[in-house]
Motif scaffolding. Sequence first.
Motif, PDB file in Angstrom:
ATOM      1  N   UNK A  52      -5.639  -5.153  -3.252  1.00  0.00           N
ATOM      2  CA  UNK A  52      -4.747  -4.102  -3.772  1.00  0.00           C
ATOM      3  C   UNK A  52      -4.952  -3.883  -5.268  1.00  0.00           C
ATOM      4  N   UNK A  53      -5.429  -4.917  -5.967  1.00  0.00           N
ATOM      5  CA  UNK A  53      -5.792  -4.740  -7.380  1.00  0.00           C
ATOM      6  C   UNK A  53      -6.913  -3.713  -7.513  1.00  0.00           C
ATOM      7  N   UNK A  54      -7.886  -3.794  -6.623  1.00  0.00           N
ATOM      8  CA  UNK A  54      -8.989  -2.821  -6.626  1.00  0.00           C
ATOM      9  C   UNK A  54      -8.462  -1.431  -6.296  1.00  0.00           C
ATOM     10  N   UNK A  55      -7.598  -1.367  -5.270  1.00  0.00           N
ATOM     11  CA  UNK A  55      -7.047  -0.062  -4.868  1.00  0.00           C
ATOM     12  C   UNK A  55      -6.282   0.555  -6.031  1.00  0.00           C
ATOM     13  N   UNK A  56      -5.479  -0.238  -6.708  1.00  0.00           N
ATOM     14  CA  UNK A  56      -4.666   0.374  -7.762  1.00  0.00           C
ATOM     15  C   UNK A  56      -5.535   0.772  -8.960  1.00  0.00           C
ATOM     16  N   UNK A  57      -6.595   0.037  -9.236  1.00  0.00           N
ATOM     17  CA  UNK A  57      -7.518   0.460 -10.303  1.00  0.00           C
ATOM     18  C   UNK A  57      -8.217   1.768  -9.919  1.00  0.00           C
ATOM     19  N   UNK A  58      -8.598   1.889  -8.663  1.00  0.00           N
ATOM     20  CA  UNK A  58      -9.280   3.102  -8.211  1.00  0.00           C
ATOM     21  C   UNK A  58      -8.335   4.308  -8.280  1.00  0.00           C
ATOM     22  N   UNK A  93      -0.666  -2.467  11.198  1.00  0.00           N
ATOM     23  CA  UNK A  93      -0.691  -1.332  10.257  1.00  0.00           C
ATOM     24  C   UNK A  93      -0.086  -0.071  10.863  1.00  0.00           C
ATOM     25  N   UNK A  94       0.349  -0.128  12.119  1.00  0.00           N
ATOM     26  CA  UNK A  94       0.832   1.115  12.743  1.00  0.00           C
ATOM     27  C   UNK A  94       2.057   1.627  11.981  1.00  0.00           C
ATOM     28  N   UNK A  95       2.102   2.933  11.806  1.00  0.00           N
ATOM     29  CA  UNK A  95       3.186   3.515  11.018  1.00  0.00           C
ATOM     30  C   UNK A  95       2.814   3.647   9.543  1.00  0.00           C
ATOM     31  N   UNK A  96       1.713   3.041   9.121  1.00  0.00           N
ATOM     32  CA  UNK A  96       1.247   3.198   7.739  1.00  0.00           C
ATOM     33  C   UNK A  96       0.033   4.147   7.752  1.00  0.00           C
ATOM     34  N   UNK A  97      -0.515   4.419   6.556  1.00  0.00           N
ATOM     35  CA  UNK A  97      -1.689   5.302   6.526  1.00  0.00           C
ATOM     36  C   UNK A  97      -2.994   4.515   6.610  1.00  0.00           C
ATOM     37  N   UNK A 109       0.805  -1.232   0.000  1.00  0.00           N
ATOM     38  CA  UNK A 109       0.000   0.000   0.000  1.00  0.00           C
ATOM     39  C   UNK A 109       0.833   1.275   0.000  1.00  0.00           C
ATOM     40  N   UNK A 110       2.114   1.158   0.319  1.00  0.00           N
ATOM     41  CA  UNK A 110       2.931   2.364   0.478  1.00  0.00           C
ATOM     42  C   UNK A 110       2.937   3.220  -0.783  1.00  0.00           C
ATOM     43  N   UNK A 111       2.942   2.574  -1.948  1.00  0.00           N
ATOM     44  CA  UNK A 111       3.006   3.346  -3.192  1.00  0.00           C
ATOM     45  C   UNK A 111       1.632   3.876  -3.615  1.00  0.00           C
ATOM     46  N   UNK A 112       0.609   3.548  -2.854  1.00  0.00           N
ATOM     47  CA  UNK A 112      -0.739   4.005  -3.224  1.00  0.00           C
ATOM     48  C   UNK A 112      -1.327   4.830  -2.076  1.00  0.00           C
ATOM     49  N   UNK A 113      -0.504   5.739  -1.571  1.00  0.00           N
ATOM     50  CA  UNK A 113      -0.906   6.430  -0.351  1.00  0.00           C
ATOM     51  C   UNK A 113      -1.944   7.522  -0.595  1.00  0.00           C
TER      52      UNK A 113
END
Length: 259
Positions: free
Chosen positions: A247-253, A57-61, A33-37
């Motif tokens: 993450x496929x859905x996230x990257x398409x969005x 997930x602590x430390x991530x968004x 997820x880091x590259x899709x912040x």
Amino acid sequence: MEKLARPVIAGNWKMHKTISEARHLAADIVSQAASLSQASLILIPPFTAIQEVKKTVSGSHLLVGGQDLFWEEEGAFTGEISARQLKEAGCDVVIVGHSERRQYFGETDETVKKKVLAALRHELRPIVCIGENLEERKSGETLKKIKSQLENGLFGLPAEDFSQVILAYEPIWAIGTGQNATPEQAEEVHSYIRQLIDVNYGQELAACAIILYGGSVKPANAFSLIKEKDIDGFLVGGASLQAESFMGIVSEACRADEG
Ligand code: PEP
């Protein structure tokens, strides 16, 4: 409560994943997820895994949510969970009125309202699910059902409270069936919801409202759905149980957002 950037993508894990399975899934998602912040991502594990997922997930968004709550503060309510308990376990968000709760556990628009108020008292952002069943869609009653769910469950709230609510349009016939609403079917309902918010709370709040679509979202249909003007993100069930499909859905969005 923190403002959420669009797109908002929430994964409802339902009654899946033990604590260790949840830790692995959350860790996989964090690493991708880091590259899709630019997206707001919310993981919604079963109650038993909330703390572990929060730690992972602590430390991530990424944010963490609960799947339901009870409206009382505490007491003799065996099997229930309160907003305060969810908050301390690490939740920022909670689902209210999911169609499975309405169908199997007697949730009504009235209990939805009580739960939304309880969530807001503890700074938990509610994701309120609304949507029609197949019979209602076939008989042309979709918009009527949406309007009554909103009027009975939410539109009495003061604007300040309503502005914290995330809405999820989830046609029941599309949940877990593999048959998603078409982008046109979903957009018709989303734009109707925004119109109703405009009538009840004014244009500014309507424009800011986050309205998610849920029902058999997968990487292959996410792009065409999110391209619609009034779809701000997704509530994902089945496809959120594996990092790759979520993450496929996230990257398409995110791709749609850029283009
Ligand atoms: C859901 O249960 O909220 C949901 C949208 O499920 P699915 O993605 O599996 O249809």
